[in-house]
Write an enzyme that holds these catalytic residues in place. Structure first.
Site, short mmCIF file in Angstrom:
data_model
loop_
_atom_site.label_atom_id
_atom_site.label_comp_id
_atom_site.label_asym_id
_atom_site.label_seq_id
_atom_site.Cartn_x
_atom_site.Cartn_y
_atom_site.Cartn_z
N GLY A 183 0.81 -1.21 0.00
CA GLY A 183 0.00 0.00 0.00
C GLY A 183 0.84 1.25 0.00
O GLY A 183 2.06 1.20 0.19
N PRO A 184 0.22 2.41 -0.22
CA PRO A 184 0.94 3.68 -0.25
C PRO A 184 1.56 3.99 1.10
O PRO A 184 1.18 3.41 2.12
CB PRO A 184 -0.15 4.70 -0.61
CG PRO A 184 -1.31 3.91 -1.12
CD PRO A 184 -1.22 2.56 -0.46
N PRO A 185 2.51 4.92 1.15
CA PRO A 185 3.11 5.31 2.44
C PRO A 185 2.07 5.93 3.36
O PRO A 185 1.19 6.67 2.94
CB PRO A 185 4.18 6.33 2.03
CG PRO A 185 4.44 6.08 0.58
CD PRO A 185 3.17 5.58 0.01
N GLY A 186 2.19 5.61 4.65
CA GLY A 186 1.35 6.25 5.65
C GLY A 186 0.00 5.63 5.87
O GLY A 186 -0.83 6.18 6.59
N LYS A 233 0.83 0.19 7.47
CA LYS A 233 1.41 -1.15 7.32
C LYS A 233 2.27 -1.50 8.52
O LYS A 233 2.15 -2.60 9.10
CB LYS A 233 2.23 -1.21 6.01
CG LYS A 233 1.41 -0.96 4.76
CD LYS A 233 2.23 -1.13 3.51
CE LYS A 233 3.32 -0.08 3.37
NZ LYS A 233 2.77 1.31 3.27
N THR A 234 3.16 -0.61 8.91
CA THR A 234 4.02 -0.87 10.06
C THR A 234 3.21 -0.92 11.35
O THR A 234 3.52 -1.71 12.26
CB THR A 234 5.12 0.21 10.15
OG1 THR A 234 5.83 0.26 8.92
CG2 THR A 234 6.09 -0.11 11.27
N HIS A 242 -7.94 34.78 -11.48
CA HIS A 242 -7.50 33.40 -11.74
C HIS A 242 -8.28 32.42 -10.87
O HIS A 242 -8.83 31.43 -11.38
CB HIS A 242 -5.99 33.30 -11.45
CG HIS A 242 -5.41 31.95 -11.76
ND1 HIS A 242 -4.67 31.70 -12.88
CD2 HIS A 242 -5.46 30.77 -11.08
CE1 HIS A 242 -4.29 30.43 -12.89
NE2 HIS A 242 -4.76 29.85 -11.80
N GLU A 243 -8.35 32.69 -9.57
CA GLU A 243 -9.06 31.77 -8.66
C GLU A 243 -10.57 31.83 -8.88
O GLU A 243 -11.25 30.81 -8.74
CB GLU A 243 -8.71 32.10 -7.21
CG GLU A 243 -7.23 32.00 -6.85
CD GLU A 243 -6.65 30.63 -7.17
OE1 GLU A 243 -7.40 29.63 -7.14
OE2 GLU A 243 -5.44 30.55 -7.44
N HIS A 301 -11.33 29.48 -11.73
CA HIS A 301 -11.36 28.08 -11.27
C HIS A 301 -12.68 27.76 -10.59
O HIS A 301 -13.31 26.73 -10.85
CB HIS A 301 -10.21 27.82 -10.30
CG HIS A 301 -8.88 27.61 -10.95
ND1 HIS A 301 -8.67 26.73 -11.98
CD2 HIS A 301 -7.66 28.17 -10.68
CE1 HIS A 301 -7.40 26.74 -12.33
NE2 HIS A 301 -6.76 27.62 -11.56
#
Length: 654
Positions: free
Chosen positions: A217-220, A223-224, A439-440, A443
């Protein structure tokens, strides 16, 4: 005794021995010199005084030759004031010629016997020093052998010994109660724990527990943390090691450590071995620079043999974690080695709420904090990012000298973690503020006008991170993306650049990241997802012809141009609202999504077509397998599928 402490002690002993050796070696040399106040008196001065008969201040001169130094010696000059000076003589024959040529020289000379090396310094001293060194080294090795544990992980100079750490009961700080949002993953691992506690139940029915479990799986994503929870729940010996601990610059050391680790595990079975970041040692063979003699490949070969070779390792279960399963060697992933792969992905909204509750145990939260709302606004966050979010909120609260964390601090931490730190002190010209505002606003308007896009949450023209401003959405959990969704996302990305072009009749570099993301999406649609006129084909960059590459570029260009034109038309149709939104941004610098939508008439924007989720309980269809065979994914639980009409409605909403 810790490894760094032992190493420092060893160096201290070596330093002391070297110092003693050097002291005795130069002892006889420094003993020839005596402290006096005649440092100005040199060999040339002495020769000059003898030649000119200027020796009235000299009482006598002792000549001492040396057997070790050919034609060299020392002249010990005693002055009438009682002081002495030992002067090295580079050439004794030349010096004697000077003395013979002087009238008073011969009267001052007294000759001593040649000096011989002492029997202590010449014979016994080197032997004594060697014996002392051997004794000290043996004592250190004996202490380490006696005090070492875990397969010799702390022994000095034991390169071939494994570095696995055995977690004691006091170090097993996690349990399955601390793992939230990973219900199915915990269920798979609970089987392993249950087998270790009661293996007879499984063996009586003929079941074989998986030899290896690979957490992918992705980091974070935890898993650990899952491995630590297993250590706390299993009640057996737990070995923990990193993949990089096996690899050394010396060929054969890694393989030796693998053998030593499994030998140690056999002595403590039943047991668990956890290898974190196994991709450091399990990378596909043939990709290294050293071929078959590469140290990493030698280590991998030994690991493959130990996991499933001629020798059996019963009651030894290996759990490994990686976020790069694509580069692992296929022999490592086959059944019999890593029988089971468990994907540990980003949690859903319910999982995020559970994770937030776990991390909130150690935090002082205000009554207004709604973790359910926080979970809904953090789609895509991993467990580590959620923990970091609450930690940043706690830091912000402590900085304000507050006694608890409020929703305001969590919102600020969300912006800081998701976008970056706001730079309110940065000096910006009015022209740049106006460009950023339009600009914002571009969006935001394009986002709300497209039904598949997520709702606008916050719009800001305050410089944040490396950007001049940002438009933040409230994302919804999605497992996949449709073609129309990707096209609308490209349109949103070009909204800011188009607004600049319409208002200022010019464009800036502020849209560079938007262009990069839009181009990446369009290229993926053509080359990876089969969403173009070229058909459902995956095009690999290194394997396409120049003609086909030209066709791919043309398809990408057409997608970009089409989305650009549609987004531009949206802004041209809403030009007055574009001015209104930008003016409000220039006034307040930051506005919420509700403030933004308040500028527009009621029901102005199209209704958002968000995905709907079937309920777990509902009316089941009689002929569900036949009616929905072509519509449903094979991995969907048939008992939770609703009737055919609901399935069609859901398909239209996705």
């Amino acid at each position: 005794m810790k490894k760094d402490t032992v190493f420092k002690t060893f160096l201290t002993y070596i330093f002391i021995l070297v110092f003693i050796f050097l002291f005795f070696m130069i002892y006889k040399n420094i003993s020839l010199y005596e402290n006096n106040n005649t440092s100005y008196y040199t060999y040339s001065t002495l020769v000059n005084d003898i030649k000119t008969d200027n020796t009235s201040n000299i009482e006598y001169i002792l000549i001492q030759t040396s057997e070790d130094l050919y034609d060299k010696g020392y002249a010990i000059v005693k002055f009438k004031d009682g002081s002495k000076k030992t002067i090295p003589v580079p050439s004794m024959s030349s010096f004697m010629n000077v003395i013979h040529s002087s009238e008073n020289g011969m009267q001052l000379i007294e000759t001593l016997k040649p000096s011989k090396p002492g029997i202590l310094s010449s014979t016994y001293l080197p032997i004594i020093i060697v014996i002392i060194c051997i004794i000290i080294v043996l004592i250190i090795i004996a202490q380490q052998t006696k005090g070492s544990s875990g397969g010799g992980g702390s022994r000095v100079l034991s390169f071939g010994k494994n570095k696995a750490k055995i977690l004691t009961d006091g170090q097993k700080t996690a349990s399955f109660k601390d793992v939230a949002g990973l219900k199915e993953e915990k269920h798979d691992l609970e089987e392993v724990v249950d087998f270790l506690k009661d293996p007879k139940k499984y063996k009586d029915i003929g079941a074989r527990i998986p030899k290896g479990i690979l957490l992918v799986g992705p980091p974070g994503t935890g898993k650990t943390l899952l491995a630590r929870a297993i250590a706390g729940e299993a009640g057996v010996q737990f070995f923990s090691i990193s993949g990089s601990d096996f690899v050394e610059m010396f060929v054969g050391v890694g393989a030796s450590r693998v053998r030593d680790m499994f030998e140690e595990a056999k002595k403590n079975k039943p047991c668990l071995i956890f290898i974190d970041e196994i991709d450091a040692v399990g990378r596909r063979r043939g990709s290294g620079l050293g071929g078959g003699h590469d140290e990493r490949e030698q280590t991998l070969n030994q690991l493959l043999v130990e996991m499933d070779g001629f020798s059996t390792n019963e009651n030894i279960i290996i759990i490994a974690a990686t976020n790069r399963v694509d580069i692992l060697d296929p022999a490592l992933l086959r059944p019999g080695r890593f029988d089971r792969q468990i994907y540990v992905g980003a949690p859903d909204v319910k999982g995020r709420e559970e994770i937030l509750k776990v991390h909130a145990r150690t935090k002082k939260l205000d009554k207004d904090v709604d973790l359910e709302e926080v979970a809904k606004t953090t789609a895509g966050f991993t467990g580590a990012q959620l923990e970091n979010l609450l930690n940043e909120a706690a830091i912000i609260s402590a900085r304000k000298n507050k006694q608890s964390i409020s929703m305001e601090e969590i919102r600020k931490a969300f912006i800081k973690v998701g976008v970056g730190t706001e730079k309110k002190s940065r000096v910006i010209s009015q022209e740049e503020r106006a460009i950023t505002a339009y600009h914002e606003a571009g969006h935001a308007i394009v986002t709300e006008m497209l039904p598949l896009m997520d709702a606008v949450h916050i719009i800001s023209i305050i410089p944040t991170g490396g950007a001049g401003g940002y438009t933040m959405h409230l994302p919804v959990d999605k497992g996949y993306f449709s073609k129309n969704y990707l096209l609308q996302e490209i349109m949103v990305l070009f909204g800011g650049r188009i607004a600049e072009e319409i208002i200022f009749d010019d464009i800036t570099t502020g849209a560079s990241s938007d262009i990069e993301r839009a181009s990446k999406i369009a290229r993926g649609m053509v080359t990876k997802y089969g969403m173009s006129s070229l058909g459902p084909i995956e095009f690999i960059e290194d394997e396409i012809s120049p003609t086909l590459a030209s066709s791919i570029d043309e398809e990408i260009k057409n997608i970009i141009a089409s989305c650009y034109d549609k987004a531009k038309q949206i802004l041209l149709d809403n030009l007055d609202y574009l001015h209104s939104v930008s003016n409000l941004l220039l006034e307040k610098e930051k506005i919420t999504g509700d403030e933004f939508r308040g500028i527009f008439p009621e029901n102005f924007f199209p209704e958002k077509k968000l995905p709907t989720y079937p309920e777990k309980e509902g009316k089941k269809c009689d002929n569900i397998e036949e009616d929905n065979k072509d519509k449903l994914n094979s991995n969907v639980d048939k008992e939770n599928i609703l009737c055919d009409d609901n399935v069609e409605n859901n398909d239209n909403n996705l």
